[in-house]
Design an enzyme around this catalytic site. Structure first.
Site, mmCIF file in Angstrom:
data_model
loop_
_atom_site.group_PDB
_atom_site.id
_atom_site.type_symbol
_atom_site.label_atom_id
_atom_site.label_comp_id
_atom_site.label_asym_id
_atom_site.label_seq_id
_atom_site.Cartn_x
_atom_site.Cartn_y
_atom_site.Cartn_z
ATOM 1 N N CYS A 115 0.815 -1.244 -0.111
ATOM 2 C CA CYS A 115 -0.184 0.098 -0.083
ATOM 3 C C CYS A 115 0.821 1.221 0.011
ATOM 4 O O CYS A 115 0.760 2.080 -0.904
ATOM 5 C CB CYS A 115 -1.010 -0.068 1.118
ATOM 6 S SG CYS A 115 -1.399 -1.439 1.974
ATOM 7 N N ARG B 85 5.674 -11.884 5.473
ATOM 8 C CA ARG B 85 5.189 -11.469 6.776
ATOM 9 C C ARG B 85 5.324 -12.489 7.674
ATOM 10 O O ARG B 85 5.725 -13.937 7.148
ATOM 11 C CB ARG B 85 3.454 -11.610 6.629
ATOM 12 C CG ARG B 85 3.200 -10.513 5.905
ATOM 13 C CD ARG B 85 1.553 -10.518 5.959
ATOM 14 N NE ARG B 85 1.126 -9.249 4.806
ATOM 15 C CZ ARG B 85 -0.103 -9.216 4.510
ATOM 16 N NH1 ARG B 85 -1.195 -10.119 5.157
ATOM 17 N NH2 ARG B 85 -0.512 -8.178 3.545
ATOM 18 N N GLN C 115 0.846 -11.002 -3.727
ATOM 19 C CA GLN C 115 -0.657 -10.596 -3.585
ATOM 20 C C GLN C 115 -0.969 -10.192 -4.751
ATOM 21 O O GLN C 115 -0.250 -9.545 -5.659
ATOM 22 C CB GLN C 115 -0.602 -9.448 -2.694
ATOM 23 C CG GLN C 115 -0.830 -9.904 -1.178
ATOM 24 C CD GLN C 115 -1.072 -8.752 -0.348
ATOM 25 O OE1 GLN C 115 -0.320 -7.575 -0.371
ATOM 26 N NE2 GLN C 115 -2.109 -8.593 0.575
ATOM 27 N N ASP D 151 -2.729 -7.456 -5.737
ATOM 28 C CA ASP D 151 -2.936 -6.271 -5.013
ATOM 29 C C ASP D 151 -3.393 -5.074 -5.798
ATOM 30 O O ASP D 151 -2.929 -5.193 -7.092
ATOM 31 C CB ASP D 151 -1.771 -5.753 -4.099
ATOM 32 C CG ASP D 151 -2.256 -5.211 -2.960
ATOM 33 O OD1 ASP D 151 -3.437 -5.101 -2.629
ATOM 34 O OD2 ASP D 151 -1.346 -4.710 -2.096
ATOM 35 N N HIS E 2 -5.100 -0.955 -5.330
ATOM 36 C CA HIS E 2 -5.525 0.158 -4.576
ATOM 37 C C HIS E 2 -6.579 1.014 -5.335
ATOM 38 O O HIS E 2 -6.026 1.382 -6.518
ATOM 39 C CB HIS E 2 -4.495 0.845 -3.977
ATOM 40 C CG HIS E 2 -3.805 -0.086 -2.903
ATOM 41 N ND1 HIS E 2 -2.759 -0.794 -3.175
ATOM 42 C CD2 HIS E 2 -4.069 -0.259 -1.740
ATOM 43 C CE1 HIS E 2 -2.316 -1.302 -2.099
ATOM 44 N NE2 HIS E 2 -3.278 -1.282 -1.001
ATOM 45 N N LYS F 193 -14.726 -3.775 6.047
ATOM 46 C CA LYS F 193 -14.192 -4.464 4.793
ATOM 47 C C LYS F 193 -15.352 -5.365 4.531
ATOM 48 O O LYS F 193 -16.138 -5.742 5.208
ATOM 49 C CB LYS F 193 -12.955 -5.147 5.204
ATOM 50 C CG LYS F 193 -13.133 -6.005 6.584
ATOM 51 C CD LYS F 193 -12.010 -6.669 6.643
ATOM 52 C CE LYS F 193 -11.837 -7.946 7.758
ATOM 53 N NZ LYS F 193 -10.945 -8.792 7.550
ATOM 54 N N HIS G 271 -8.221 -0.884 -0.574
ATOM 55 C CA HIS G 271 -7.212 -1.857 -0.666
ATOM 56 C C HIS G 271 -8.264 -3.215 -1.363
ATOM 57 O O HIS G 271 -9.400 -3.350 -0.608
ATOM 58 C CB HIS G 271 -6.855 -2.486 0.447
ATOM 59 C CG HIS G 271 -6.256 -1.383 1.315
ATOM 60 N ND1 HIS G 271 -4.652 -1.445 1.389
ATOM 61 C CD2 HIS G 271 -6.588 -0.693 2.104
ATOM 62 C CE1 HIS G 271 -4.688 -0.399 2.381
ATOM 63 N NE2 HIS G 271 -5.695 -0.055 2.906
HETATM 64 ZN ZN LIG Z 1 -3.298 -2.186 0.518
#
Ligand SMILES: [Zn+2]
Ligand SMILES: [Zn+2]
Length: 587
Positions: free
Chosen positions: A280, A309, A327, A329, A331, A411, A457
């Site tokens: 992010c 992680r 990911q 991912d 945004h 979320k 996200h």
């Molecule tokens: Zn994010």
């Protein structure tokens, strides 16, 4: 009987752990007790036994449990002082440790709840069933024995953990074992090795998969598909580094709130850098690199971002729980007015993609404001209202998890159901009230005023690792044609057919095809293809050569002769429509 249905199955499972401990107490004098919670589908209890036991001992313990259950044993709660509790558990070192810990956390006049069932007393806050009458003695089973460190800490003694499963009815128990058996066959860790998709190496480290050539092909297919889908839906692709200066993570708040999931800093020159646990802040920096006008919004950045992680070694599990993963991912940065359209578009598109992969059932969860939160109550309410509005507008059924949101925003999570009905958390769409403020993100509105944008996200598949693990279990390794790393095997009957086999391969050059002309019997090669879950096997001999045809096998079935051009057409169409022939030998 009626009561059995009303009592929560978790309560029955936990109460069964007491009965298990009671049985063990009767069978093994001098046993020391750890703890015994309810878990998914069942329960366990940790024991420090005077001598080791093995799975052959389980039926004996189970019989003892059944005897106890039939005795209609009552669960009685008692509240005692710390001193009384210490007296009751004077021979139980683990319980004493728990009592002392409880006393530390609460004032000295603390009252401790204990439960008596027959001659067994446990330190426990409950709840339990009233009597063993509420347990169906035919609907539970002890399943396995495992070693477990006291409190999960390897510095502590290793205890013996006995696991059991329990349900309301015998039928449910039987169904559980049937699914378990099927799940074992579908274990992606086993399939991954058998199909040569990925591997692990001790010297590389736990939770760090190596993708083998075929696995890399599979990833590539999925990544290409995603890339095309996202680009044609107005996303912009970005690429960001794997590490960043510690200062970035301080600004973003990760260093403060997410540190336990991050690895130790890496020193470069005199500065400290962190492996990224999320993408992010990088995307925020890209957004902030220019002054943005309301006309530029929405901006949708997507990346296949590899993050790292920290996970305890005990929870690592194949591809579904790893320490480094990629990911899918994205945004989305938009104005408040664009929010509901963005969310709706995102959800709709996301579900379409998941369906293309062959998933048909989803459970959707909406999580709202937790106790600690960033942003304003007003902002949270507006965002939550919009999420609900969008879910309703799309006629999507969902469950609400009150207070279950992350600190930075509400979320939506989508859990996909696989062919065995198991749920897998993959998609998440999260609001963020934190980063826009922390990084002072803004855009210029129609009146020339600076405003803070909304940020969402979203990870659709979750991670490539996890999603591929789920895909393999869903299909039991027999991936649909468009995803199969190798789509066709051509098997020439004899050496005089090798040339024709190569010709067929050339005709099929736009697909992933291999010729298997080793000196093995045809049936052995066919068997191998089936083990490798190759979608189409083409056997070619004299007859096929003469008529420019192939003999087609698929999913253990002989489909007869087919003209080569017809087969070509069939495969093309099948891939184009990403037709999913879900093979379920489990009903
Ligand atoms: Zn994010
Ligand atoms: Zn209990």
């Amino acid at each position: 009987m009626l009561r059995r249905q009303i009592v929560k199955i978790e309560t029955i499972r936990h109460s069964l752990s007491h009965i298990l401990a009671y049985a063990v107490q009767g069978l093994y004098a001098g046993v020391k007790f750890g703890i015994g919670p309810a878990i998914d589908s069942g329960f366990y209890y940790d024991f420090d036994l005077p001598h080791s036991i093995n799975p052959d001992d389980l039926p004996k313990i189970e019989r003892k449990m059944k005897e106890l259950i039939k005795k209609d044993i009552k669960f009685r709660k008692k509240i005692v002082s710390k001193a009384e509790a210490k007296k009751i558990f004077k021979d139980q070192p683990y319980k004493l440790e728990l009592i002392n810990k409880l006393a530390e956390a609460r004032p000295p006049q603390i009252k401790i709840s204990i439960y008596e069932s027959g001659d067994f007393v446990d330190l426990c806050k409950g709840p339990h069933i009233k009597s063993t009458k509420e347990i169906n003695p035919d609907a539970f089973k002890l399943t396995k024995i495992a070693g477990a460190y006291w409190k999960g800490d390897e510095k502590n003694p290793m205890l013996t953990r006995i696991y059991g499963v329990a349900f309301g009815t015998k039928k449910e128990l039987e169904k559980y074992f049937k699914i378990q058996k099927e799940a074992e066959k579908r274990d992606h860790r086993v399939l991954g090795q058998k199909l040569e998709l990925f591997m692990w190496d001790q010297e590389i480290g736990a939770g760090l998969p190596l993708w083998l050539p075929k696995g890399a092909v599979l990833r590539h297919i999925i990544e290409d598909y995603l890339y095309e889908e996202l680009i044609s839906n107005g996303y912009q692709w970005v690429v960001t580094p794997h590490i960043a200066n510690l200062n970035l993570w301080k600004t973003s708040g990760h260093w403060n709130l997410y540190r336990e999931n991050m690895y130790s800093p890496i020193k470069i020159d005199e500065e400290e850098y962190m492996l990224k646990p999320m993408n992010c802040p990088f995307h925020v920096k890209i957004y902030n690199s220019k002054i943005r006008s309301y006309k530029d919004l929405p901006i949708r950045y997507a990346e296949l971002g590899t993050v790292y992680r920290y996970e305890k070694s005990g929870v690592l599990h194949g591809l579904t729980r790893v320490r480094g993963f990629t990911q899918d991912d994205a945004h989305i940065i938009c104005t408040p007015e664009q929010l509901s359209d963005e969310l709706a578009g995102n959800l709709k598109h996301g579900l379409e993609i998941l369906k293309t992969f062959g998933f048909k059932e989803f459970d959707i969860y909406l999580s709202t404001r937790p106790e600690k939160y960033a942003g304003t109550i007003n902002g949270w309410e507006k965002a939550t209202k919009t999420l609900k509005y969008v879910l309703n507008k799309l006629k999507l059924k969902y469950k609400t998890d009150d207070g279950g949101g992350v600190f930075y925003g509400p979320k939506i999570d989508i859990k996909i159901k696989d062919s065995l009905g198991r749920e897998w958390q993959c998609t998440t769409i999260q609001f963020d009230f934190n980063l826009p403020e922390k990084f002072k993100m803004c855009y210029v509105d129609a009146k020339g005023k600076k405003r803070e944008p909304y940020m969402i996200h979203r990870a659709l598949l979750g991670s490539m690792e996890r999603f591929i693990g789920v895909l393999l279990e869903h299909y039991a390794g027999a991936l649909p044609l468009w995803l199969a790393p190798v789509q066709v095997w051509i098997i020439p009957l004899g050496s005089s057919h090798k040339k024709f086999a190569q010709q067929v391969k050339k005709e099929l050059s736009s697909f992933r095809v291999e010729v298997k002309d080793e000196n093995e019997t045809v049936s052995k090669r066919v068997r191998e293809a089936e083990l490798q879950k190759i979608p189409y096997i083409l056997v070619v001999g004299d007859k096929e050569m003469k008529s420019n045809s192939v003999r087609l096998r698929s999913k253990n079935k002989d489909l007869g002769m087919m003209k080569l051009e017809k087969f070509l057409e069939k495969v093309k169409r099948e891939i184009e429509f990403k037709k999913n022939n879900i093979s379920t030998n489990y009903e």
